[in-house]
Design an enzyme around this catalytic site. Structure first.
Site, PDB file in Angstrom:
ATOM      1  CG  ASP A 258      -0.578   3.746   5.814  1.00 42.53           C
ATOM      2  OD1 ASP A 258      -1.270   4.179   4.883  1.00 42.53           O
ATOM      3  OD2 ASP A 258      -0.080   4.461   6.698  1.00 42.53           O
TER       4      ASP A 258
ATOM      5  CD  GLU B  35      -5.226   0.584  -1.879  1.00 37.31           C
ATOM      6  OE1 GLU B  35      -6.169  -0.110  -1.474  1.00 37.31           O
ATOM      7  OE2 GLU B  35      -4.731   1.530  -1.237  1.00 37.31           O
TER       8      GLU B  35
ATOM      9  CG  ASP C 177      -1.760   1.275   1.291  1.00 35.63           C
ATOM     10  OD1 ASP C 177      -2.245   1.717   0.226  1.00 35.63           O
ATOM     11  OD2 ASP C 177      -1.922   1.821   2.395  1.00 35.63           O
TER      12      ASP C 177
END
Length: 158
Positions: free
Chosen positions: A139, A66, A7
């Site tokens: 996160d 992501e 992420d």
């Protein structure tokens, strides 16, 4: 099979390594690469060095990241895109390829709803991986969610 979920953010890089064994998923490790406030090129370097440490300390079979999301501040979007581009290049150099998922795809894969909250996603991550304690910051749970999403896609392909 070990799946690295990433992420990328403008201040931190969340990562998670999830083991997929048939239909069972197990968290191997999750963490955060903290980006210290400094000039942009040094922040890029910190992020890449953090990614290198993850790759050097774990066997990784698949990588999923992501995709960037829409932000109201154009400077934030630009910075995230540059971080993501640098990470993508480094992943290709170290691993050869990766898969990308939008935040909506991740939310839908974990909760069934594309408009789920981060808290709903975090709840499902903990449930799927059997985690009892709270995971902070988000996160890290986002990185776990990306790895789980990729694991689900791999299972569907079999």
């Amino acid at each position: 099979m070990n799946i690295l979920g990433i992420d990328p953010g403008s201040r931190n890089l969340g990562y998670a390594i999830v083991e997929l064994n048939n239909s069972h998923m197990k968290l191997i490790e999750a963490g955060l690469v903290k980006i210290k406030p400094s000039e942009f090129q040094y922040q890029l370097s910190q992020m890449i060095e953090g990614l290198d440490m993850v790759f050097s300390s774990h066997s990784v079979d698949e990588v999923a990241m992501e995709d960037i999301f829409y932000a109201y501040n154009p400077q934030t979007v630009l910075k995230l895109a540059q971080f993501r581009g640098a990470l993508a290049l480094r992943i290709i150099q170290l691993h050869g390829n990766f898969s990308a998922y939008t935040p909506l795809q991740v939310k839908k894969a974990l909760t069934g709803k594309a408009k789920a909250s981060k808290e709903q996603v975090a709840f499902m991550v903990k449930k799927i991986l059997g985690i009892k304690k709270e995971v902070k910051p988000l996160d890290i749970t986002d990185a776990m969610a990306v790895a789980i999403t990729h694991a689900q896609r791999l299972r569907l392909k079999r």
